[in-house]
Design a protein around this motif. Structure first.
Motif, short mmCIF file in Angstrom:
data_model
loop_
_atom_site.label_atom_id
_atom_site.label_comp_id
_atom_site.label_asym_id
_atom_site.label_seq_id
_atom_site.Cartn_x
_atom_site.Cartn_y
_atom_site.Cartn_z
N THR A 1 0.84 -1.21 0.00
CA THR A 1 0.00 0.00 0.00
C THR A 1 0.87 1.26 0.00
O THR A 1 0.61 2.21 -0.74
N LYS A 2 1.94 1.23 0.83
CA LYS A 2 2.85 2.37 0.88
C LYS A 2 3.52 2.58 -0.47
O LYS A 2 3.62 3.72 -0.98
N LEU A 3 3.99 1.48 -1.08
CA LEU A 3 4.66 1.57 -2.38
C LEU A 3 3.70 2.08 -3.45
O LEU A 3 4.06 2.94 -4.28
N LEU A 4 2.48 1.58 -3.45
CA LEU A 4 1.48 2.03 -4.43
C LEU A 4 1.16 3.50 -4.24
O LEU A 4 0.99 4.24 -5.23
N ASN A 5 1.07 3.93 -2.98
CA ASN A 5 0.81 5.35 -2.72
C ASN A 5 1.94 6.23 -3.25
O ASN A 5 1.70 7.31 -3.82
N GLU A 6 3.19 5.73 -3.04
CA GLU A 6 4.35 6.48 -3.56
C GLU A 6 4.32 6.54 -5.08
O GLU A 6 4.61 7.59 -5.68
N LYS A 7 3.96 5.41 -5.70
CA LYS A 7 3.89 5.37 -7.17
C LYS A 7 2.78 6.31 -7.67
O LYS A 7 2.96 7.04 -8.65
N ASP A 8 1.63 6.27 -7.00
CA ASP A 8 0.51 7.13 -7.39
C ASP A 8 0.90 8.61 -7.26
O ASP A 8 0.56 9.44 -8.12
N ALA A 9 1.63 8.94 -6.16
CA ALA A 9 2.06 10.33 -5.95
C ALA A 9 3.02 10.76 -7.05
O ALA A 9 2.96 11.90 -7.55
N ARG A 10 3.94 9.85 -7.43
CA ARG A 10 4.90 10.16 -8.49
C ARG A 10 4.21 10.37 -9.82
O ARG A 10 4.53 11.29 -10.58
N ILE A 11 3.24 9.49 -10.11
CA ILE A 11 2.47 9.60 -11.36
C ILE A 11 1.74 10.94 -11.40
O ILE A 11 1.74 11.64 -12.43
N LYS A 12 1.11 11.30 -10.27
CA LYS A 12 0.37 12.57 -10.23
C LYS A 12 1.32 13.76 -10.42
O LYS A 12 1.00 14.72 -11.13
N TYR A 13 2.51 13.68 -9.78
CA TYR A 13 3.50 14.75 -9.92
C TYR A 13 3.92 14.91 -11.38
O TYR A 13 3.98 16.03 -11.91
N LEU A 14 4.21 13.77 -12.03
CA LEU A 14 4.62 13.82 -13.43
C LEU A 14 3.49 14.32 -14.33
O LEU A 14 3.73 15.12 -15.25
N GLU A 15 2.29 13.85 -14.08
CA GLU A 15 1.14 14.29 -14.88
C GLU A 15 0.93 15.79 -14.73
O GLU A 15 0.66 16.50 -15.72
N ASP A 16 1.05 16.26 -13.46
CA ASP A 16 0.89 17.71 -13.22
C ASP A 16 1.99 18.51 -13.94
O ASP A 16 1.73 19.57 -14.52
N ASN A 17 3.22 17.99 -13.91
CA ASN A 17 4.34 18.68 -14.55
C ASN A 17 4.24 18.63 -16.07
O ASN A 17 4.63 19.58 -16.75
N ILE A 18 3.75 17.51 -16.59
CA ILE A 18 3.53 17.43 -18.04
C ILE A 18 2.53 18.49 -18.48
O ILE A 18 2.72 19.20 -19.48
N ALA A 19 1.46 18.62 -17.73
CA ALA A 19 0.43 19.61 -18.07
C ALA A 19 1.00 21.03 -18.02
O ALA A 19 0.74 21.87 -18.90
N GLU A 20 1.82 21.27 -16.97
CA GLU A 20 2.42 22.60 -16.84
C GLU A 20 3.40 22.87 -17.98
O GLU A 20 3.44 23.97 -18.54
N THR A 21 4.20 21.84 -18.34
CA THR A 21 5.17 21.97 -19.44
C THR A 21 4.47 22.25 -20.76
O THR A 21 4.88 23.10 -21.56
N VAL A 22 3.38 21.52 -21.00
CA VAL A 22 2.60 21.73 -22.24
C VAL A 22 2.05 23.15 -22.27
O VAL A 22 2.08 23.83 -23.32
N ASN A 23 1.55 23.59 -21.13
CA ASN A 23 1.01 24.96 -21.08
C ASN A 23 2.10 25.99 -21.37
O ASN A 23 1.87 26.98 -22.10
N LEU A 24 3.29 25.79 -20.80
CA LEU A 24 4.41 26.71 -21.05
C LEU A 24 4.83 26.69 -22.52
O LEU A 24 5.13 27.74 -23.11
N LEU A 25 4.85 25.47 -23.10
CA LEU A 25 5.20 25.33 -24.51
C LEU A 25 4.21 26.08 -25.39
O LEU A 25 4.59 26.80 -26.32
N HIS A 26 2.95 25.88 -25.08
CA HIS A 26 1.91 26.57 -25.86
C HIS A 26 2.03 28.08 -25.72
O HIS A 26 1.85 28.83 -26.69
N ALA A 27 2.33 28.53 -24.50
CA ALA A 27 2.46 29.98 -24.27
C ALA A 27 3.64 30.55 -25.06
O ALA A 27 3.56 31.64 -25.64
N LYS A 28 4.77 29.76 -25.07
CA LYS A 28 5.96 30.21 -25.81
C LYS A 28 5.67 30.27 -27.30
O LYS A 28 6.04 31.25 -28.00
N GLU A 29 5.00 29.22 -27.83
CA GLU A 29 4.64 29.21 -29.25
C GLU A 29 3.74 30.40 -29.58
O GLU A 29 3.86 31.01 -30.66
N ARG A 30 2.86 30.72 -28.68
CA ARG A 30 1.94 31.83 -28.91
C ARG A 30 2.70 33.16 -28.95
O ARG A 30 2.44 34.02 -29.80
#
Length: 443
Positions: free
Chosen positions: A386-415
């Motif tokens: 359960t602890k390991l799964l929670n850590e994995k879920d937290a990492r996935i969420k962190y990466l997903e959040d960062n991907i979204a932020e990176t995409v937004n920055l990329l779009h802003a730069k292109e704009r």
């Protein structure tokens, strides 16, 4: 031989349960009982008495006769031993029980061995009906029991067990001093008891009442028995108890509710009690320890009768005497200690089927302990996963959040680039950027 001479014959039976139960590497020519009797008739040996030794003539624990055939309880005295040259096919006593249930007289045909006393002339019967030897005990506790005529005789088998017989005599005196009915008396040689030929032991009475639906009456007989024992065995609160004597660890909370009695006759099982005119009569009380819980005597009385334990609700009975799992665990350990005290380990180890109640209970305890350990391991593994799964879920969420932020920055730069390229200043400075690129190229 003379006309009044007697011949003693020892031989195995061709139709024995032993032959059904094991396969010998070497076999001999054997006869059935019918064939033996026909041969004896031809020889004029028409007067005879059959004895049935078990497990056989070589190693004998018990001897039955036509006047005293085994029942489902006494056949348990057949302690079966096998040699390395034998292959087991069936458990002997189970086969004997099937035969006895069909018809006890069939035992005469399927007995393992015969010991025959025979003559051409009529001879006086020695009146011996039954003999048993406690061969599974240590030498200092071994006795023999003989039913002869109207009495049962118990005596020492060897010099070492004379002291045990003396101890049993002391126990008889204590029972009488406590005003408990004892069927046993003694003389200089050993213990003498009146044979209760027409009476039933308490276990048989209780079983019969349960089978015909008189459950409450059976329960009252049991409750009244232990009320009488509680009143007469002298209740006390000792500084040291039987668990201390046998070095058994316990928690004080587990023994607080137990009723300790000064005289702990721990073999007061139902098979060792007769119930006559609503009175309890005890016999065969060889064992006594001080400061034993009356609840342990209750537990043991139930434990040592398999048929009764299948008919009665043990949980209900134990609850009636406030016997719970912590106490049962202590009682199991105590019972093992008491058995170890009296049991001959060498004799026990050559017994092919040492599957007694205690052995089964030992297995139950080990299985329960293993189950508890596995449950703990399972809980730990579950927590870690359960602890390991929670850590994995937290990492996935962190990466997903960062991907979204990176995409937004990329779009802003292109704009911003698009806006810059569309501006007037970008178009005006285009020739200058072209000259700079060409100048770099020539270098």
């Amino acid at each position: 031989m003379t006309e009044d001479s007697r011949i003693l014959i020892l031989m195995d039976n061709a139709l024995s349960v032993k032959n059904i139960s094991v396969k010998e590497k070497e076999s001999e020519n054997l006869y059935t009982r019918k064939e033996i009797e026909e041969l004896l008739n031809k020889l004029g040996l028409i007067y005879r008495k059959f004895y049935y030794p078990l497990p056989d003539n070589n190693i004998t624990n018990v001897i039955f006769t036509d006047k005293h055939l085994p029942d489902e309880e006494t056949i348990s005295r057949n302690i079966t031993l096998y040699s390395p040259e034998q292959i087991e096919k069936n458990e002997q006593n189970s086969e004997f029980i099937k035969i006895i249930r069909q018809n006890p007289e069939l035992f005469k045909i399927f007995a393992n061995s015969f010991f025959i006393e025979c003559s051409k002339s009529e001879f006086k019967d020695n009146e011996i009906e039954f003999v048993s030897f406690s061969n599974m005990r240590k030498e200092e506790y071994r006795i023999k029991t003989i039913i002869k005529g109207e009495y049962v005789y118990k005596s020492a088998i060897n010099d070492k067990s004379i002291e045990h017989i003396k101890k049993v005599k002391e126990n008889i005196d204590i029972l009488k001093k406590l005003n408990l009915n004892s069927l046993d008396n003694y003389d200089d040689i050993g213990i003498i008891s009146k044979y209760q030929r027409d009476e039933k032991t308490l276990d048989k009475i209780i079983i019969e009442k349960i089978k015909i639906g008189q459950y409450e009456e059976a329960k009252n007989i049991v409750n009244n028995l232990f009320c009488e024992l509680k009143n007469k065995l002298i209740v006390e609160k000792p500084e040291k108890n039987v668990f201390d004597d046998y070095n058994i660890d316990y928690e004080e909370a587990d023994i607080e509710s137990l009723t300790f009695v000064k005289y702990g006759f721990w073999d007061m099982i139902f098979q060792n009690i007769f119930y006559i005119d609503k009175q309890y009569y005890f016999y065969d009380q060889e064992w006594l320890d001080n400061n034993v819980p009356i609840e342990y005597i209750v537990y043991r009385a139930m434990l040592y009768n398999q048929e009764l334990s299948q008919l009665i609700n043990k949980d209900e009975l134990f609850a009636n005497f406030n016997i719970k799992e912590p106490q049962i665990k202590l009682f199991r350990e105590l019972d093992n200690k008491l058995q170890e005290k009296t049991r001959d380990e060498k004799a026990w180890n050559i017994h092919l089927h040492p599957i007694t109640i205690n052995t089964l209970l030992d297995k139950e305890i080990k299985y329960e302990e293993e189950i508890q350990k596995l449950k703990i391991d399972k809980d730990q593994i579950t927590q870690e996963c359960t602890k390991l799964l929670n850590e994995k879920d937290a990492r996935i969420k962190y990466l997903e959040d960062n991907i979204a932020e990176t995409v937004n920055l990329l779009h802003a730069k292109e704009r911003r680039i698009e806006l810059m390229e569309a501006s007037t200043s970008w178009r005006i400075t285009e020739p200058l950027r072209w000259l700079r690129r060409n100048k770099k190229g020539k270098k």
